[in-house]
Every structure is written in structure tokens, then in C-alpha cells.
Design a protein around this motif. Structure first.
Motif, PDB file in Angstrom:
ATOM      1  N   PHE A 100       0.849  -1.189   0.000  1.00 39.23           N
ATOM      2  CA  PHE A 100       0.000   0.000   0.000  1.00 39.23           C
ATOM      3  C   PHE A 100       0.882   1.235   0.000  1.00 39.23           C
ATOM      4  CE2 PHE A 100       0.628  -1.012   4.489  1.00 39.23           C
ATOM      5  CZ  PHE A 100       0.919   0.212   5.071  1.00 39.23           C
ATOM      6  N   GLY A 101       0.314   2.340  -0.414  1.00 34.35           N
ATOM      7  CA  GLY A 101       1.063   3.583  -0.433  1.00 34.35           C
ATOM      8  C   GLY A 101       0.188   4.750  -0.819  1.00 34.35           C
ATOM      9  N   SER A 102       0.744   5.947  -0.721  1.00 34.38           N
ATOM     10  CA  SER A 102      -0.001   7.150  -1.088  1.00 34.38           C
ATOM     11  C   SER A 102       0.967   8.247  -1.464  1.00 34.38           C
ATOM     12  CB  SER A 102      -0.901   7.629   0.060  1.00 34.38           C
ATOM     13  OG  SER A 102      -0.128   8.114   1.145  1.00 34.38           O
ATOM     14  N   VAL A 103       0.480   9.187  -2.248  1.00 37.91           N
ATOM     15  CA  VAL A 103       1.220  10.399  -2.579  1.00 37.91           C
ATOM     16  C   VAL A 103       0.244  11.558  -2.477  1.00 37.91           C
ATOM     17  CG1 VAL A 103       0.766  10.066  -5.045  1.00 37.91           C
ATOM     18  CG2 VAL A 103       2.614  11.604  -4.314  1.00 37.91           C
ATOM     19  N   ALA A 104       0.698  12.676  -1.933  1.00 39.46           N
ATOM     20  CA  ALA A 104      -0.181  13.831  -1.754  1.00 39.46           C
ATOM     21  C   ALA A 104       0.612  15.106  -1.980  1.00 39.46           C
ATOM     22  CB  ALA A 104      -0.780  13.850  -0.346  1.00 39.46           C
ATOM     23  N   GLY A 105       0.061  16.009  -2.759  1.00 37.92           N
ATOM     24  CA  GLY A 105       0.697  17.293  -3.006  1.00 37.92           C
ATOM     25  C   GLY A 105      -0.289  18.426  -2.798  1.00 37.92           C
ATOM     26  N   LYS A 106       0.205  19.569  -2.344  1.00 40.17           N
ATOM     27  CA  LYS A 106      -0.667  20.715  -2.089  1.00 40.17           C
ATOM     28  C   LYS A 106       0.047  21.998  -2.501  1.00 40.17           C
ATOM     29  CE  LYS A 106      -4.345  22.843  -0.397  1.00 40.17           C
ATOM     30  NZ  LYS A 106      -4.884  22.679   0.952  1.00 40.17           N
ATOM     31  N   TYR A 107      -0.681  22.847  -3.240  1.00 39.34           N
ATOM     32  CA  TYR A 107      -0.191  24.173  -3.584  1.00 39.34           C
ATOM     33  C   TYR A 107      -1.074  25.209  -2.905  1.00 39.34           C
ATOM     34  CZ  TYR A 107       0.526  28.533  -6.077  1.00 39.34           C
ATOM     35  OH  TYR A 107       0.753  29.851  -6.361  1.00 39.34           O
ATOM     36  N   VAL A 123       4.892  18.074  -0.804  1.00 42.21           N
ATOM     37  CA  VAL A 123       4.605  16.716  -1.257  1.00 42.21           C
ATOM     38  C   VAL A 123       4.896  15.747  -0.112  1.00 42.21           C
ATOM     39  CG1 VAL A 123       5.178  14.884  -2.887  1.00 42.21           C
ATOM     40  CG2 VAL A 123       5.169  17.265  -3.655  1.00 42.21           C
ATOM     41  N   ASP A 124       3.963  14.821   0.141  1.00 39.28           N
ATOM     42  CA  ASP A 124       4.134  13.755   1.128  1.00 39.28           C
ATOM     43  C   ASP A 124       4.010  12.403   0.432  1.00 39.28           C
ATOM     44  OD1 ASP A 124       4.288  15.717   3.059  1.00 39.28           O
ATOM     45  OD2 ASP A 124       2.201  15.487   3.692  1.00 39.28           O
ATOM     46  N   LEU A 125       4.770  11.426   0.921  1.00 38.69           N
ATOM     47  CA  LEU A 125       4.733  10.075   0.359  1.00 38.69           C
ATOM     48  C   LEU A 125       4.592   9.053   1.479  1.00 38.69           C
ATOM     49  CD1 LEU A 125       7.737  10.315  -2.149  1.00 38.69           C
ATOM     50  CD2 LEU A 125       5.300  10.476  -2.719  1.00 38.69           C
ATOM     51  N   ALA A 126       3.985   7.919   1.149  1.00 34.42           N
ATOM     52  CA  ALA A 126       3.894   6.807   2.088  1.00 34.42           C
ATOM     53  C   ALA A 126       3.962   5.498   1.316  1.00 34.42           C
ATOM     54  CB  ALA A 126       2.601   6.877   2.899  1.00 34.42           C
ATOM     55  N   ASP A 141       1.643  -4.497  10.131  1.00 32.83           N
ATOM     56  CA  ASP A 141       1.962  -3.591   9.033  1.00 32.83           C
ATOM     57  C   ASP A 141       3.310  -2.935   9.276  1.00 32.83           C
ATOM     58  OD1 ASP A 141      -0.489  -4.137   7.884  1.00 32.83           O
ATOM     59  OD2 ASP A 141      -1.454  -2.305   8.618  1.00 32.83           O
ATOM     60  N   LEU A 142       4.013  -2.722   8.200  1.00 32.03           N
ATOM     61  CA  LEU A 142       5.236  -1.942   8.210  1.00 32.03           C
ATOM     62  C   LEU A 142       5.068  -0.820   7.199  1.00 32.03           C
ATOM     63  CD1 LEU A 142       8.229  -1.425   8.953  1.00 32.03           C
ATOM     64  CD2 LEU A 142       8.839  -3.028   7.130  1.00 32.03           C
ATOM     65  N   ARG A 143       5.249   0.431   7.630  1.00 32.71           N
ATOM     66  CA  ARG A 143       5.074   1.543   6.695  1.00 32.71           C
ATOM     67  C   ARG A 143       6.168   2.586   6.889  1.00 32.71           C
ATOM     68  NH1 ARG A 143       1.028   2.772  10.558  1.00 32.71           N
ATOM     69  NH2 ARG A 143       0.971   4.957  11.261  1.00 32.71           N
ATOM     70  N   ALA A 176      11.619  18.618   6.146  1.00 30.25           N
ATOM     71  CA  ALA A 176      11.374  17.238   5.760  1.00 30.25           C
ATOM     72  C   ALA A 176      11.610  16.301   6.945  1.00 30.25           C
ATOM     73  CB  ALA A 176      12.274  16.847   4.602  1.00 30.25           C
ATOM     74  N   ALA A 177      10.906  15.175   6.943  1.00 26.45           N
ATOM     75  CA  ALA A 177      11.080  14.156   7.975  1.00 26.45           C
ATOM     76  C   ALA A 177      10.646  12.803   7.421  1.00 26.45           C
ATOM     77  CB  ALA A 177      10.272  14.492   9.230  1.00 26.45           C
ATOM     78  N   VAL A 178      11.244  11.748   7.957  1.00 30.71           N
ATOM     79  CA  VAL A 178      10.912  10.383   7.563  1.00 30.71           C
ATOM     80  C   VAL A 178      10.647   9.568   8.820  1.00 30.71           C
ATOM     81  CG1 VAL A 178      11.716   8.291   6.404  1.00 30.71           C
ATOM     82  CG2 VAL A 178      12.321  10.538   5.474  1.00 30.71           C
ATOM     83  N   THR A 179       9.576   8.784   8.822  1.00 27.49           N
ATOM     84  CA  THR A 179       9.267   7.910   9.947  1.00 27.49           C
ATOM     85  C   THR A 179       9.048   6.489   9.459  1.00 27.49           C
ATOM     86  OG1 THR A 179       6.855   8.243   9.840  1.00 27.49           O
ATOM     87  CG2 THR A 179       8.122   9.816  11.139  1.00 27.49           C
ATOM     88  N   ALA A 180       9.445   5.540  10.289  1.00 22.01           N
ATOM     89  CA  ALA A 180       9.186   4.121  10.044  1.00 22.01           C
ATOM     90  C   ALA A 180       8.357   3.594  11.194  1.00 22.01           C
ATOM     91  CB  ALA A 180      10.490   3.345   9.921  1.00 22.01           C
TER      92      ALA A 180
END
Length: 746
Positions: free
Chosen positions: A643-650, A670-673, A688-690, A736-740
Motif C-alpha cells: 500500500f502507499g499514497s502520494v499527496a501534493g498541495k499548492y 509533497v508527502d509520500l507513504a 503492518d510496516l510503513r 522534511a522528515a521520515v518515519t518508520a
């Protein structure tokens, strides 16, 4: 963030009375079906569960139409954030959790970092233009955000999440569900989370401990009663907000000092804000017969917190209100009669209330009538705490018992007051079904708000009182063209009283520097919406045109009050706004959704702004914090394994002054998962692992306006007076940040 579908085929008893949702046959859709005669968007637990686990409610709704979110940190832990809807600030947006109000009783702000843990939230619904007639709130021109907690599960089970991420993020979340207790119809859940993260810029760190709980009983034909609790204990960083000149000179380097130097007032430990809050809500739904039902919510809130800052005091030459202190005060660590201290801006609030609604079905009429009562106290003090040789405050909470005192033992305070706010409301409405396709709603609500306060500082003011009553009529209609298409229209009235700070005198050097007043007029607004919805098996869409007219627009800003950054309001006169919100959700295949949202907004001031004995030529100028264009979009994928997602906002350009002589440019995020379901490999239990990447492009931008001003540069008033400029302050967008995250049920 991406909106997601409501839970498929949700039972009526699982949905708050103010929101009616019908689930898609295809539960993967990202646009919940709605039948309300107004614009409503929502995200569900299915979507929330794929996002970074620390994100607060404001961040989670960031892609919904009209939602402009400015967050100072990527994780949503700091209180330095804002949300506007259609250009209206968060002090204009009503927020409910399990039917109970979350807005501050004195200043009308809501603080999303204190809300329930996202893992326990079943749905966040956002009505961009109006509140429900029975909503227990005195603000709402900017819309309604309603958070609904997950119900306790029907079987005994538990779950746990472990998250690690950038900037030293560590988070643990555990939840236990009882299932039916002793074979009864009663079930419950209890959860606990613990989060710590370093500041993403500058020195310091945030900590947050949180407890959520819910007890639920269901019986008979739709009867239910519950008790929801949410407790938050946090120590959050208050990121400094630069002026445009400071941003251009220092950029993200505009921070508090990492090391303490004697005499300095900008050490990071002097700007950490501790808060403790408890929210309790007890909603009940009773079926009283074939045609009668009752809905009620009782609620109770306690909160205490400190918004501190660094400053200096002298042992002599001090004042208490208008009284000059003849004897010197004792200041630990003073050198040459001067000491660095921590200034405290503390609030101690208690709030209790009850709203009850009786509903009666009489043929084509669905009549509702109800009452709302709310009682709240707010004790505000601005005191001082000693600081040791390493810059550590003796008491970070700012308790009065530990604060610096005068030589004769009185509390040394720049501000010292207590306000009691009593709200009473009655409402009556009728929903009339004219055939199978047309429904007309009419209603009226009367709201009385009384503030009684006491100023404890010596001076001409001891007691304050402000009493007002407002009548709020409304009407709406919905027409079902067919099973898939709807049109709706509504006209709604709202009001917002000035906040309590405007009632009180402020003192500087023994004289009244700002005189409090009870004569400020309530903001009053009339809004209209006209919309269309299409609900299809693979495509859903909505488009809404809206229009607002404001009188005495109460515009929130932040002022320096003796060193403290205090929320207050400015009367911006008249304002009118109109625009279009739209969103489309396309589901081309199972597990795939594509979502696009957008808003066009034209918001203009109707009046020149009084400044001193003159007026600034602001008529026709853009309203502040009101971007003309916002566009959001993205997609999700879930095939049962990956599973995953992408989101962008202006977000477009935002003006920061009434005169429009300073603004910040538009920006995009832009955010990604990405994640994997591992239940098949671990005993069939949810595992789940994300991986979540927040703000992956890491733009170095200003995200929003924290403190608006009349004019940034020197200007000439209509009468020829030179009006000095005052620089606005801004939020620096989080990096920016990344989480597991590993999630496991057991």
C-alpha cells in the motif's frame, strides 16, 4: 493529506448526529458520500492509518477543499500552527470531539496537538462553511471540524505501534480493547502513547504523553451511551516567528539560542510550553418511541499550561498595575540590580456544559428543539520565575506559588485576571420532506454570552462585564435529481464575540497603556452555498459555490503584551468573500484511488481601517491569510499486500497586512507513504510496516501569517497622517522528515 472513504455501510448509531454518511459499495473510495445540504468533506480511519502517526488533525485534513494549514514542525507536536478555511482562521472554526467543544473558552483557538491520538480517530469531518444548529459552539463562520473516536471493538484484543524517525523521533502507542465486559452490552478501550522528538530546527525537543479511553453501552433499537476521555501531557517547543526581514536575513537559522549566556533572554529553555489537559464527553442517543428520540452530550474540561518567554527584571523601579513599588524586589542571580527571568503566561481553565436535543417525526416534518448551557472559568496570569546560572527556570509551569513576589509578599504580575464565561442557547428547526426528492430545512438559534471578570492588578479597573445576545436564523434545501446526483443550497448566519483579552486594561510603567472595553461589537456574518454532488461507482465529485458578508470582522492576531505573545482580535470592519470549492475522486480499479481538490477564493475588505485619528485606505484590498488559489491532489494504492499514497498541495500568495504592502509567495508540498501488510506471515494478526516521508521536497518557505498588522511600511492615511509601519510575523514551514512504523495486533 488525502481524504478517504467513510467506513463502508456504517451503522447509523456509529455516526454523530450532525453528520450523515452513507458508505460506498466500494469502500476504497476517497470521497465519502454525503446527504447534507451543505459542503462536507471527510477522512476516515482507513486513510489516517496510512499516515505518519504523529500528524495532528489540522495536518490530516490539509488536502480537503479550502483547508490552508501552516505547521511549524513536520510532526505536528508544536503548538505553533494554524488552520484557515476559505480564508477564515482557526478561531472561527468550531472543533468538536465526540460532540464536545474543543475551542478555547476565552480566545476560541483549538490546539490540535492536544487532540486524541490519530490511531483512535474513526473519522474527521470538515464542513467548510457552517456548523450544525445544535453544535455547542459560539464560533463557526469558518466551518466545523468534528472528530469521532473509534468505538471499542467487539472482541478482546490489543495493538501496539512503534515508530522511529528523523530528528530523534521515538514513539510508542499501545491500545487494549475489553470486548463485552462480563458478557454485558458494555465494552471499552484504553490507549497510551509516548512521543519524543528533537526540534527539527534549533535547539530543544518535544515530549508528549497521551491517554484516550472510551466506554460504550448499546441496547434496544439504537440506544447508546458512551463516555470518552482524552488526557494530554506535553512539553512543546514554541518556534520563533520571524518578520520578513528576519527571514530574508537568517532563513531557517532564525532560532532561539542553543547555549545560555548571562543576561540573554533568548535561550531555548525559556520558550518551552508545558500543558496538561483533560477532556471528557458523554454523548447519549435514546429512542423514545416510533417518532421521538433524544440526543444529549455532557462534557467537562480541565486545562493548565504556560507559554513562557525570556525577559529581564530590575530590583527597583517596578510597578504593580498603576502602583509604584517603593521597596526593591529580591531577584536571585541579579547583577547590578538586573536579572534574567522567565516570564510566564499561564492559563488555568475549567469548562462544563450540556447540550440536549429532542427530535419528533410528524409526517413530512422532522422537528428538533434543544438547549445548550456552558460555564467556563479562565484564570490568566503573567508572572516571573527565577532562572539559575545555566539558564534553567526554577519552575517551568509558572505556578503562582513559586513565582517572584514583591517585598510585601504580593504576586509580581504584569497581568492578573479571572474571567467567567456563561453561554446559554436555545434552538428550533424543522426538516420538511416534500416528496421523495426535495427536503427543506429551516431553523433559528438564539445565543446569549455573558463574560464577568476581575482584574486583580491595582488600577482604575477592577470588574469587567460584557453581555450580548444574538439571533441566528438559517435555511437550506436539498434536491435529489436521481439516485446519484444531488443539488443543495443554504443560507446561514454566524457570530463571533471579541475574545476576553479585549476586556482588560494593560499597564506599562504605571500607566494604562491599553484600555479594555466591553463596547466592541460582535462579528456577524451571512453565508450562502450552492452545490452539486455526483456519487458514482467509480467516480464521485462535488462542486460548491460560496459567498460571505461580514460586519465587524473579528480578525485574530498576536500582540506583544509585556513580552508575552498574546492572542487578540482586531475589528477589520466589513468584508465580503466568494469562491468555489471542488473535489473529484476517481477509482479506476480495485485498490486504486486518485483525488483532486481545489479552491478559488476572492476575499476583499469593505471598509477603510481606523488607525489612531485617521484611516488607512484598505477598502477593496485583499483579506489577509486568504490565498486566491489552492490545489491539492494525490492517490492511494492498496492491493492487500502493498500500500502507499502520494499527496501534493499548492497554496497561493497570502497577504499579511490590511494595506496589502507585504505578502508571502505561494508554495507547494509533497508527502509520500509506502507500506506492506504482513499479517499472512505473522499468524494472521494485523501486522503492518510503513514508511512515511513528510514534505519530501523540503521547500524553504514561510507557510502562513502568525501576526497580521495594519501596514508593514510607513503609509499616509486618508486624512494625511503618517502611519508608521509594523512588521508582520510568519510561520516557518516545517522541514522534511521520515518515519518508520511497525504496527501489530494481538
Amino acid at each position: 493529506m488525502l481524504p478517504a472513504a467513510a467506513l463502508a455501510q456504517q451503522a447509523t448509531t456509529d455516526v454523530p448526529a450532525d453528520i450523515r454518511v452513507i458508505g460506498h459499495r466500494d469502500p476504497e473510495g476517497l470521497l465519502p458520500d454525503q446527504t447534507e445540504p451543505r459542503a462536507v468533506s471527510a477522512i476516515s480511519a482507513d486513510f489516517i492509518g496510512k499516515q505518519a502517526p504523529t500528524l495532528n488533525a489540522f495536518q490530516l485534513v490539509g488536502l480537503l477543499p479550502g483547508a490552508n494549514v501552516a505547521s511549524s514542525d513536520p510532526y505536528g507536536l508544536s503548538t505553533s500552527s494554524s488552520l484557515t478555511l476559505r480564508g477564515l482562521g482557526q478561531d472561527e472554526i468550531a472543533v468538536l470531539l465526540e460532540g464536545a467543544p474543543q475551542n478555547d473558552i476565552g480566545y476560541f483557538y483549538a490546539y490540535p496537538s492536544q487532540f486524541a491520538d490519530p490511531a483512535n480517530v474513526r473519522q474527521i469531518a470538515l464542513a467548510q462553511g457552517s456548523t450544525d444548529i445544535d453544535a455547542p459552539t459560539v464560533v463557526g463562520a469558518g466551518g466545523l471540524m468534528a472528530l469521532t473516536l473509534d468505538d471499542p471493538r467487539s472482541t478482546r484484543q490489543g495493538s501496539a505501534d512503534l515508530s522511529l524517525g528523523s530528528h530523534g523521533l521515538r514513539r510508542v502507542f499501545v491500545r487494549a480493547d475489553t470486548g463485552p465486559i462480563a458478557g454485558s452490552a458494555v465494552k471499552a478501550f484504553l490507549s497510551y502513547s509516548n512521543t519524543r522528538a528533537d526540534n527539527w530546527r534549533g535547539a530543544g525537543y518535544d515530549t508528549r504523553q497521551h491517554v484516550d479511553a472510551k466506554l460504550l453501552a448499546e441496547w434496544g433499537n439504537g440506544n447508546r451511551a458512551s463516555l470518552a476521555l482524552s488526557y494530554n501531557d506535553a512539553n512543546s517547543s514554541s518556534y520563533p516567528s520571524p518578520t520578513l526581514a528576519e527571514w530574508q536575513a537568517q532563513g531557517r537559522g532564525f532560532n532561539y539560542d542553543a547555549r545560555y549566556q548571562a543576561g540573554a533572554t533568548t535561550y531555548w529553555r525559556l520558550y518551552r510550553a508545558p500543558f496538561r489537559n483533560l477532556y471528557a464527553s458523554a454523548p447519549v442517543h435514546l429512542v423514545l418511541g416510533d417518532r421521538w428520540s433524544f440526543d444529549g452530550t455532557s462534557y467537562l474540561q480541565f486545562g493548565y499550561g504556560n507559554s513562557p518567554y525570556g525577559t529581564q527584571l530590575s530590583t527597583t523601579g517596578n510597578f504593580l498595575g498603576v502602583e509604584e513599588l517603593a521597596d526593591p524586589i529580591a531577584l536571585p542571580g541579579a547583577r547590578d540590580g538586573v536579572a534574567t527571568v522567565m516570564g510566564n503566561y499561564t492559563g488555568d481553565q475549567m469548562r462544563v456544559g450540556q447540550v440536549g436535543t429532542l427530535r419528533w417525526q410528524a409526517g413530512a416534518h422532522r422537528i428538533m428543539a434543544g438547549l445548550w448551557f456552558d460555564y467556563g472559568t479562565d484564570r490568566v496570569t503573567q508572572t516571573y520565575t527565577a532562572v539559575d546560572a545555566e539558564g534553567r527556570p526554577a519552575d517551568r509551569w509558572g505556578y503562582r506559588s513559586k513565582a517572584i513576589r514583591t517585598a510585601d509578599g504580593r504576586l509580581l504580575a504584569y497581568e492578573n485576571q479571572r474571567t467567567v464565561t456563561v453561554t446559554k442557547s436555545a434552538f428550533l428547526a424543522d426538516s420538511i420532506a416534500l416528496g421523495e426528492r426535495l427536503t427543506i430545512d429551516i431553523g433559528v438559534k438564539g445565543v446569549g454570552l455573558l463574560r464577568n471578570g476581575r482584574n486583580y492588578l491595582p488600577g482604575p479597573q477592577t470588574r469587567v462585564r460584557r453581555d450580548s445576545f444574538t439571533v441566528l436564523p438559517r435555511a437550506a434545501l436539498r434536491y435529489a435529481i436521481d439516485d446519484r446526483q444531488q443539488v443543495f443550497a443554504n443560507i446561514t448566519t454566524n457570530f463571533r464575540p471579541p475574545n476576553e483579552f479585549t476586556l482588560y486594561d494593560s499597564y506599562d510603567g504605571g500607566v494604562v497603556s491599553t484600555r479594555g472595553t466591553a463596547a466592541l461589537k460582535n462579528e456577524y456574518s451571512v453565508s450562502q452555498e450552492l452545490g452539486y454532488r455526483y456519487i458514482g461507482p467509480s467516480l464521485s465529485a462535488s462542486i460548491t459555490g460560496f459567498h460571505y458578508d461580514f460586519r465587524n470582522r473579528q480578525l485574530a492576531t498576536v500582540v506583544d503584551n509585556g513580552g508575552a505573545q498574546v492572542n487578540t482580535t482586531l475589528n477589520a470592519g466589513g468584508q465580503h468573500s466568494y469562491g468555489i470549492d471542488a473535489e473529484i475522486d476517481y477509482r479506476p480499479a480495485r485498490g486504486v484511488s486518485v483525488y483532486v481538490s481545489g479552491e478559488y477564493l476572492r476575499a476583499r475588505l469593505d471598509d477603510d481601517l481606523p488607525v489612531g485619528d485617521d484611516t488607512l485606505p484598505t477598502r477593496g484590498k485583499h483579506a489577509v491569510s486568504s490565498p486566491t488559489l489552492q490545489i491539492g491532489g494525490g492517490g492511494t494504492y492498496d492491493d492487500g499486500r502493498l500500500f502507499g499514497s502520494v499527496a501534493g498541495k499548492y497554496v497561493g500568495r497570502q497577504y499579511a497586512t490590511f494595506l496589502n504592502d507585504e505578502s508571502i509567495p505561494g508554495y507547494a508540498t509533497v508527502d509520500l507513504a509506502i507500506g506492506v501488510h504482513l499479517a499472512d506471515w505473522f499468524g494472521g494478526k494485523r501486522t503492518d510496516l510503513r514508511l512515511n516521508a513528510i514534505n519530501v521536497t523540503d521547500p524553504h518557505v514561510l507557510a502562513g501569517v502568525q501576526a497580521v498588522t495594519a501596514n508593514a511600511r510607513e503609509a499616509v492615511g486618508r486624512g494625511g497622517t503618517i502611519v508608521p509601519g509594523q512588521a508582520p510575523a510568519y510561520y516557518i514551514a516545517g522541514g522534511a522528515a521520515v518515519t518508520a512504523t511497525v504496527s501489530r495486533s494481538f
